[in-house]
Each structure stands twice: as structure tokens, then as C-alpha cells.
Scaffold this motif. Structure first.
Motif, PDB file in Angstrom:
ATOM      1  N   HIS A 128       0.840  -1.198   0.000  1.00  0.00           N
ATOM      2  CA  HIS A 128       0.000   0.000   0.000  1.00  0.00           C
ATOM      3  C   HIS A 128       0.868   1.236   0.000  1.00  0.00           C
ATOM      4  N   PHE A 129       0.797   1.970  -1.064  1.00  0.00           N
ATOM      5  CA  PHE A 129       1.597   3.180  -1.160  1.00  0.00           C
ATOM      6  C   PHE A 129       0.714   4.412  -1.156  1.00  0.00           C
ATOM      7  N   LYS A 130       1.105   5.336  -0.337  1.00  0.00           N
ATOM      8  CA  LYS A 130       0.450   6.634  -0.392  1.00  0.00           C
ATOM      9  C   LYS A 130       1.521   7.611  -0.831  1.00  0.00           C
ATOM     10  N   ILE A 137       8.930  14.426  -2.672  1.00  0.00           N
ATOM     11  CA  ILE A 137       9.434  13.649  -3.811  1.00  0.00           C
ATOM     12  C   ILE A 137      10.631  14.354  -4.453  1.00  0.00           C
ATOM     13  N   TRP A 138      10.508  15.663  -4.622  1.00  0.00           N
ATOM     14  CA  TRP A 138      11.621  16.421  -5.201  1.00  0.00           C
ATOM     15  C   TRP A 138      12.856  16.366  -4.320  1.00  0.00           C
ATOM     16  N   ALA A 139      12.640  16.431  -3.008  1.00  0.00           N
ATOM     17  CA  ALA A 139      13.770  16.358  -2.071  1.00  0.00           C
ATOM     18  C   ALA A 139      14.463  14.997  -2.174  1.00  0.00           C
ATOM     19  N   LEU A 140      13.661  13.935  -2.357  1.00  0.00           N
ATOM     20  CA  LEU A 140      14.220  12.590  -2.512  1.00  0.00           C
ATOM     21  C   LEU A 140      15.086  12.521  -3.769  1.00  0.00           C
TER      22      LEU A 140
END
Ligand SMILES: [Zn+2]
Length: 173
Positions: A128-130, A137-140
């Protein structure tokens, strides 16, 4: 060329400096904590576990060793990529490792679901992904790429196409 240990030391030093700068200017920067944590996490991941030198994973490399018994997952990557070839380019290089890892994940997932249904086990691995917020996401992405780019700079590879393959034939780390 720097060894795996030196690469880690360089990356950690730069992260230390960046963290200190962030701490000093944290009021002005207003970077939310989850974003800073995401950056740091993926930067560390790219420093210790997913490095350009995994293109040598058919041999023994430091990053592969850090995966423990799962290090074999990277061996085909080592077969596929010449040392300091495509794996050591600025944009595509880091992407190849993420795509490779994703493909491996799908393969392992497929293997276990197939095996469990073959054995008549009713195991449902339903991840289960939220999706995290966009800035996280950009930081990742940034954290991961920053760690890879530092490795390339330490290897003497700059983002001009002429030198990207310049050291290709040297079998060094
Ligand atoms: Zn390297």
C-alpha cells in the motif's frame, strides 16, 4: 580515483557542511522538516547503498557489501554496465540504478506471488503506497542525485560530454 571509503567520507563531509549551513540559516530558508529529512535520507542512501561503483558489483565493492546477503541483487548490474561508463554519467547514470532496482523489485515480487500461488498459499503481498507530497518527492530526487554527482566529481567526471567517458578504460574505482 577515490576508493569507496574515500567517496563515503567526501559525501559525509559535504553533508555535514550542508547541515551546518541549513542549521544556521534555518529561519530564513524555511525548509519544512519532512523535506530536509527526505533529502538527507536519499542522500545517505546514495552514499552508502546505491553508488555509481555498483557497476563493479560482479566483483566486491563497498556498496554491494552494505547490502549484506542481498548484495547479489546488484551482480547483473555489474555485468550490464562497464565500469565508469554509462553508470558514471550525470543524468542517465543515476537513473539506471533506480530503474534497475525497480525492475529487481518487480521481479522479486512476481517470484514470491507466483511461488505462493503455486504452493497454494494464500499470501497477498499487496503493497500500500500513499504518494508523499510533491516537495518531498523532489527532495528525494535531489538528495539522491546530489550524492551521485559528488561521487562523479570526486572521480573527476564533469558534466561535459567530452570527459564523461574519458576515463572509461581505467579499471579504477
Ligand atoms: Zn566511481
Amino acid at each position: 580515483m577515490p576508493s569507496g571509503r574515500v567517496h563515503e567520507a567526501i559525501n559525509l563531509s559535504v553533508l555535514g557542511l550542508a547541515t551546518a549551513a541549513y542549521w544556521v540559516y534555518r529561519q530564513d530558508l524555511e525548509v519544512p522538516q519532512p523535506v530536509a529529512v527526505a533529502f538527507m535520507g536519499s542522500y545517505l542512501l546514495g552514499t552508502f547503498l546505491i553508488t555509481p561503483d555498483l557497476d563493479l558489483a560482479e566483483q566486491q565493492v563497498r556498496a554491494k557489501g552494505r547490502w549484506g546477503w542481498m548484495g547479489w541483487l546488484w551482480v547483473p548490474y555489474g555485468w550490464m554496465f562497464t565500469h565508469r561508463g554509462l553508470s558514471h554519467t550525470w543524468v542517465v547514470g543515476p537513473l539506471t540504478r533506480i530503474l534497475y532496482l525497480g525492475a529487481m523489485g518487480v521481479l522479486v515480487y512476481w517470484f514470491f506471488t507466483t511461488l505462493s500461488s503455486y504452493l497454494g498459499l494464500n499470501i497477498h503481498l499487496q503493497p500500500h503506497f500513499k504518494a508523499p507530497p510533491q516537495e518531498v518527492i523532489w527532495a528525494l530526487v535531489l538528495g539522491y542525485y546530489a550524492s551521485q554527482w559528488l561521487h562523479l566529481i570526486a572521480d573527476g567526471i564533469w558534466p561535459d560530454s567530452g570527459r564523461i567517458f574519458a576515463n572509461r578504460r581505467r579499471r579504477q574505482r
